[in-house]
Design a protein around this motif. Structure first.
Motif: not given
Length: 110
Positions: A1-9
């Motif tokens: 399983m590939t996970t991508h976590i993005q944070y904005f602000g």
């Protein structure tokens, strides 16, 4: 399983990533999840402080969940509740589609 976590602000915190990974693993135990994308936002001039949006790529239609909250934990609780509810509904629908008609004896089922 590939996970991508993005944070904005907002800045990434290790405890947030651990909680999101726990949610991903819980969903993977119930469905075959191949890819997960999560977006954590702290929007400017909004009524809430955090927004979490997740997308789970699974066989069949992809599953999306979004929740807002004044704290990260509140937004995560909303996303977790929506993911669990969606997985439960899909499991019930799958069981309903494979069930035999009422009144059919077990020996006559295909």
């Amino acid at each position: 399983m590939t996970t991508h976590i993005q944070y904005f602000g907002c800045d990434a915190r290790p405890e947030w990533e651990e909680k999101l990974q726990a949610l991903f693993l819980e969903a993977r135990q119930q469905k075959a999840v191949t890819d997960v994308t999560a977006r954590v936002e702290q929007p400017q001039n909004a009524a809430y402080r955090y927004r979490i949006t997740t997308t789970f790529k699974i066989p069949g239609p992809d599953m999306q969940a979004q929740a807002d909250g004044y704290t990260f934990d509140e937004a995560l609780l909303g996303v977790t509740t929506k993911v669990r509810h969606t997985l439960k509904q899909r499991a019930e629908k799958a069981a309903q589609n494979t069930a035999a008609a009422c009144g059919v004896k077990a020996s006559h089922r295909g």
